[in-house]
Design a protein around this motif. Structure first.
Motif, PDB file in Angstrom:
ATOM      1  N   GLN A  83       0.789  -1.145  -0.167  1.00 37.89           N
ATOM      2  CA  GLN A  83      -0.015  -0.054  -0.022  1.00 37.89           C
ATOM      3  C   GLN A  83       1.003   1.235   0.042  1.00 37.89           C
ATOM      4  N   GLU A  84       2.004   1.120  -0.528  1.00 35.74           N
ATOM      5  CA  GLU A  84       3.056   2.238  -0.497  1.00 35.74           C
ATOM      6  C   GLU A  84       2.832   3.614  -1.468  1.00 35.74           C
ATOM      7  N   GLU A  85       1.525   3.714  -1.559  1.00 37.68           N
ATOM      8  CA  GLU A  85       0.960   4.707  -2.617  1.00 37.68           C
ATOM      9  C   GLU A  85       1.643   6.164  -2.858  1.00 37.68           C
ATOM     10  N   GLU A  86       1.779   6.767  -1.617  1.00 36.87           N
ATOM     11  CA  GLU A  86       2.181   8.037  -1.530  1.00 36.87           C
ATOM     12  C   GLU A  86       3.877   7.808  -1.763  1.00 36.87           C
ATOM     13  N   SER A  87       4.662   6.942  -1.135  1.00 37.81           N
ATOM     14  CA  SER A  87       6.027   6.785  -1.299  1.00 37.81           C
ATOM     15  C   SER A  87       6.330   6.398  -2.818  1.00 37.81           C
ATOM     16  N   PHE A  88       5.523   5.609  -3.451  1.00 36.22           N
ATOM     17  CA  PHE A  88       5.453   5.324  -5.012  1.00 36.22           C
ATOM     18  C   PHE A  88       5.432   6.752  -5.547  1.00 36.22           C
ATOM     19  N   LYS A 134      -5.880   9.446   8.709  1.00 35.71           N
ATOM     20  CA  LYS A 134      -5.426  10.029  10.171  1.00 35.71           C
ATOM     21  C   LYS A 134      -4.139  10.250  10.100  1.00 35.71           C
ATOM     22  N   LEU A 135      -3.435   9.700   9.120  1.00 31.33           N
ATOM     23  CA  LEU A 135      -1.821   9.971   9.007  1.00 31.33           C
ATOM     24  C   LEU A 135      -1.628  11.344   7.950  1.00 31.33           C
ATOM     25  N   GLU A 136      -2.548  11.413   7.049  1.00 28.70           N
ATOM     26  CA  GLU A 136      -2.477  12.515   6.247  1.00 28.70           C
ATOM     27  C   GLU A 136      -2.075  13.924   6.840  1.00 28.70           C
ATOM     28  N   PRO A 137      -2.747  14.285   7.771  1.00 25.45           N
ATOM     29  CA  PRO A 137      -2.366  15.664   8.374  1.00 25.45           C
ATOM     30  C   PRO A 137      -0.909  15.853   8.972  1.00 25.45           C
ATOM     31  N   PHE A 138      -0.270  14.561   9.111  1.00 26.20           N
ATOM     32  CA  PHE A 138       1.028  14.471   9.766  1.00 26.20           C
ATOM     33  C   PHE A 138       1.990  14.696   8.445  1.00 26.20           C
ATOM     34  N   TYR A 139       1.719  14.359   7.353  1.00 28.37           N
ATOM     35  CA  TYR A 139       2.620  14.199   6.154  1.00 28.37           C
ATOM     36  C   TYR A 139       3.662  15.330   6.129  1.00 28.37           C
ATOM     37  N   TYR A 140       4.932  15.194   5.939  1.00 28.11           N
ATOM     38  CA  TYR A 140       5.894  16.259   6.283  1.00 28.11           C
ATOM     39  C   TYR A 140       5.820  17.096   5.017  1.00 28.11           C
ATOM     40  N   ASN A 141       6.176  18.246   5.321  1.00 30.06           N
ATOM     41  CA  ASN A 141       6.039  19.711   4.337  1.00 30.06           C
ATOM     42  C   ASN A 141       7.340  20.001   4.269  1.00 30.06           C
ATOM     43  N   PRO A 142       8.311  19.836   3.433  1.00 31.78           N
ATOM     44  CA  PRO A 142       9.890  20.249   3.659  1.00 31.78           C
ATOM     45  C   PRO A 142       9.628  22.055   3.166  1.00 31.78           C
ATOM     46  N   SER A 143       8.704  22.379   2.488  1.00 31.82           N
ATOM     47  CA  SER A 143       8.570  23.819   1.932  1.00 31.82           C
ATOM     48  C   SER A 143       8.454  24.569   3.272  1.00 31.82           C
ATOM     49  N   LYS A 144       8.023  24.030   4.247  1.00 29.81           N
ATOM     50  CA  LYS A 144       7.348  25.009   5.580  1.00 29.81           C
ATOM     51  C   LYS A 144       8.403  24.573   6.728  1.00 29.81           C
ATOM     52  N   TYR A 145       8.801  23.352   6.753  1.00 32.01           N
ATOM     53  CA  TYR A 145       9.911  22.910   7.997  1.00 32.01           C
ATOM     54  C   TYR A 145      10.983  22.288   7.364  1.00 32.01           C
ATOM     55  N   LYS A 183       0.368 -15.044  -7.446  1.00 29.83           N
ATOM     56  CA  LYS A 183       0.505 -13.801  -7.953  1.00 29.83           C
ATOM     57  C   LYS A 183       0.862 -12.849  -6.639  1.00 29.83           C
ATOM     58  N   PRO A 184       1.523 -11.901  -6.849  1.00 28.76           N
ATOM     59  CA  PRO A 184       1.810 -11.091  -5.265  1.00 28.76           C
ATOM     60  C   PRO A 184       0.629 -10.441  -4.616  1.00 28.76           C
ATOM     61  N   ALA A 185       0.378 -10.692  -3.599  1.00 27.15           N
ATOM     62  CA  ALA A 185      -0.584 -10.683  -2.538  1.00 27.15           C
ATOM     63  C   ALA A 185      -1.143  -9.227  -2.412  1.00 27.15           C
ATOM     64  N   ILE A 186      -1.332  -8.370  -3.238  1.00 27.36           N
ATOM     65  CA  ILE A 186      -1.346  -6.801  -3.484  1.00 27.36           C
ATOM     66  C   ILE A 186      -2.652  -6.413  -2.529  1.00 27.36           C
ATOM     67  N   TYR A 187      -3.341  -7.121  -2.268  1.00 25.76           N
ATOM     68  CA  TYR A 187      -4.718  -6.696  -1.369  1.00 25.76           C
ATOM     69  C   TYR A 187      -4.147  -6.617  -0.059  1.00 25.76           C
ATOM     70  N   LEU A 188      -3.058  -7.288   0.556  1.00 19.31           N
ATOM     71  CA  LEU A 188      -2.583  -7.250   2.118  1.00 19.31           C
ATOM     72  C   LEU A 188      -2.558  -5.860   2.296  1.00 19.31           C
ATOM     73  N   ASN A 189      -3.050  -5.691   3.619  1.00 19.94           N
ATOM     74  CA  ASN A 189      -2.930  -4.378   4.356  1.00 19.94           C
ATOM     75  C   ASN A 189      -3.700  -3.310   3.718  1.00 19.94           C
ATOM     76  N   LYS A 190      -4.691  -3.560   2.808  1.00 18.16           N
ATOM     77  CA  LYS A 190      -5.539  -2.449   2.256  1.00 18.16           C
ATOM     78  C   LYS A 190      -6.442  -2.095   3.319  1.00 18.16           C
ATOM     79  N   LYS A 191      -7.066  -3.004   4.085  1.00 14.02           N
ATOM     80  CA  LYS A 191      -8.152  -2.652   5.280  1.00 14.02           C
ATOM     81  C   LYS A 191      -7.393  -1.552   6.309  1.00 14.02           C
ATOM     82  N   ILE A 192      -6.329  -1.967   6.607  1.00  9.48           N
ATOM     83  CA  ILE A 192      -5.590  -1.139   7.791  1.00  9.48           C
ATOM     84  C   ILE A 192      -5.293   0.125   7.119  1.00  9.48           C
ATOM     85  N   MET A 193      -4.709   0.357   5.867  1.00 12.57           N
ATOM     86  CA  MET A 193      -4.121   1.760   5.493  1.00 12.57           C
ATOM     87  C   MET A 193      -5.679   2.415   5.120  1.00 12.57           C
TER      88      MET A 193
END
Ligand SMILES: [Zn+2]
Length: 565
Positions: free
Chosen positions: A66-71, A515-526, A499-509
């Motif tokens: 589920q590494e969508e943002e990292s991707f 809830k994690l989005e508001p804490f994403y790092y903003n390097p232009s500000k900090y 096949k790769p088990a790409i559905y794993l962790n979907k529910k948790i993410m």
């Protein structure tokens, strides 16, 4: 201090190399050493980028597959740097390959990107304090390796452009490493078939490298799905066939059998589906096992024993079962000539200079987690790791036992397909439990940042060795063919069907991403993630400060008494 000295020495050496040799023609090795000094300086100059990539991935805190943002973040960054990106390799949406350059050699540089369930933790805080309660977090440190690889590769790329050095650099991520879920697929699907060598990086407590059998276990990760018959659990329980009973009986069978398995095995399970509610006899239930052993035949045998337990449980409960292989890995074996080249460079780089604050955070965390030793961060380089087969053999009842096994990493499947090494770098605190919130403490602090930069320097130098010294690649392939795979041939633990088990962790993410989005790092500000979170570095409780002080005094007294004896 030592490392400042190294850098200074390198800079002082430059004019000597440039002018001192002017009377004679410059030897090829002098040219390589000069380029290495330039690469090291380029990494040092780019350390802010390393810190930003590291802190960004830390803040995304994404579980395997589920590494969508990292991707998005990493592929956008590399596209801007001129890399060609192949997205969604092996049918995995968050997997990619980025290449730059042309022709041979083709050098692959990889590192994992996924994190650990329930390991959310504020960096720089020496006690449990999650950013988001119950959320995933980088409690292994997989947020750091891509930062290291990218700054190292960019430094080398610049030199390749200027010096017209032929070769292709390939960056790639270990997606879902915690599920050992992807690298065997990359190999099966041919993404590494033209690669000449692979440098993999993994977070550790020291700057180091090993060769040969690393003493790891390989594994098969499999989920057993039982199916029975639902019924009213009170009204007509005799009409039910409980799939959950089957799961429990399989586990009981396995836990009895465990006594009679070889001591090198490690096996563990979670009940991934235990039914819905007590008044309905569970018609479906599932249990997910990791079967780990030291060799390919032993892994296969252990898995077959697991299947027998499932058959027995199904027979006892009148249920049926199927199983899915969700991941696999061989035991890791790394390449001697490339490790030797890397270790020479590691010795030149040395270890980072830790600040008092870095050491305070490390000692407080070690005390908090009851680490076996309260020794702070590493100040002495490890020697190069040797194959465990040359280590003393464990004797048990007159029988010589192989090393005792441990964790796994699917980099093994790459290491059995082409010359590969794993560079460890000192971004984590020694003595912590692993796969735990505490292993996230250092991962967006100056400890991680320094560890990455030192690792990147060693990696950049080794990349130059691989590009400019063809004899190393020749020796690497000779080792791979004539020693490593002389008697053992790689056979994948997955078939063409899996096949790769790409559905794993979907529910948790799905639950935690908002809830994690508001804490994403903003390097232009900090400047740093610590700054964004408003964390004083390091943050300790008063009792922790006291305890560290006592511990340091105790150690000092020991030193002075041993001197007076
Ligand atoms: Zn890992």
């Amino acid at each position: 201090m030592k490392n400042c000295t190294n850098l200074l020495f390198g800079l002082l050496l430059l004019p000597v190399l440039l002018f001192g040799q002017s009377k004679k023609a410059a030897k090829p090795n002098d040219r390589i050493e000069k380029l290495k000094a330039e690469a090291v300086a380029a990494v040092e100059a780019n350390k802010v980028q390393a810190q930003q990539i590291n802190d960004m991935l830390f803040s995304f805190a994404e579980l395997g597959f589920q590494e969508e943002e990292s991707f998005k973040y990493l592929t956008t960054l590399l596209e801007k740097e001129g890399f060609t990106i192949q997205k969604g390799i092996s049918g995995i949406p968050t997997a990619w390959i980025a290449t730059w350059g042309s022709g041979k050699p083709l050098i692959a540089v990889g590192s994992d990107i996924d994190c650990i369930p329930k390991a959310s933790q504020k960096p720089g805080v020496a006690y449990k304090d999650p950013i988001v309660e119950g959320a995933p977090g980088h409690g292994e440190g997989h947020n750091s390796g891509q930062a290291l690889n990218i700054v190292a590769v960019l430094a080398v790329k610049k030199l390749m452009e200027r010096e017209k050095i032929p070769g292709t650099l390939m960056l790639w991520p270990g997606v879902a490493e915690e599920l050992v879920g992807t690298k065997a697929f990359y190999i099966r699907d041919g993404y590494f078939k033209d690669v000449d060598a692979c440098i993999f990086t993994h977070v550790g407590n020291n700057l180091g490298v090993s060769w040969g059998d690393n003493g790891y276990n390989g594994l098969i990760s499999a989920r057993f799905n039982f199916e029975g018959q639902a019924a009213h659990a009170a009204g007509a329980p005799w009409r039910g066939k409980s799939a959950l009973d089957a799961v429990e009986l399989m586990n009981i069978g396995w836990n009895f059998r465990r006594e009679h398995l070889e001591l090198t095995q490690r096996s563990h399970y979670v009940i991934s589906d235990g039914g819905d509610q007590p008044n309905v006899v569970p018609s479906k239930a599932a249990v997910w096992y990791y079967f780990r052993e030291r060799t390919y035949p032993k892994i296969k045998k252990l898995f077959e024993t697991g299947i027998k337990m499932a058959e027995g449980a199904a027979l006892m409960t009148d249920t049926k079962f199927t199983y899915d292989i969700l991941g696999s890995a061989w035991p890791v074996h790394t390449n001697r000539p490339i490790a030797a080249a890397m270790y020479e460079n590691i010795k030149k780089v040395g270890l980072p200079t830790w600040s008092d604050d870095d050491q305070l955070l490390a000692r407080a965390s070690q005390l908090e987690l009851q680490a076996p030793k309260v020794e702070g961060l590493a100040v002495k380089l490890d020697s190069m790791g040797m194959p465990t087969s040359s280590a003393p053999v464990v004797m048990m009842g007159g029988q010589a036992m192989t090393p005792m096994g441990g964790g796994s990493d699917d980099i093994a499947d790459i290491s059995w397909s082409l010359p590969t090494i794993v560079l460890r770098y000192p971004s984590n605190i020694p003595g912590l439990p692993g796969h735990h919130w505490a292993n996230a403490i250092s991962m967006a602090t100056p400890i991680a940042h320094k560890g990455i930069v030192y690792g990147a320097k060693a990696e950049a130098m080794t990349l130059l060795d691989l590009l400019l010294k063809p004899e190393i690649l020749k020796e690497a392939w000779a080792y791979y063919k004539d020693e490593q795979t002389k008697d053992i041939k790689y056979e994948p633990l997955i078939s063409s069907k899996e096949k790769p088990a790409i559905y794993l962790n979907k529910k948790i993410m799905t639950e935690f991403k908002p809830k994690l989005e508001p804490f994403y790092y903003n390097p232009s500000k900090y400047k740093t993630y610590l700054e964004q979170l408003g964390i004083t570095y390091p943050t300790l409780r008063d009792d922790q400060r006291e305890a560290v002080k006592k511990e340091v005094e105790k150690a000092a007294a020991k030193v002075s008494s041993s001197r007076s004896e």
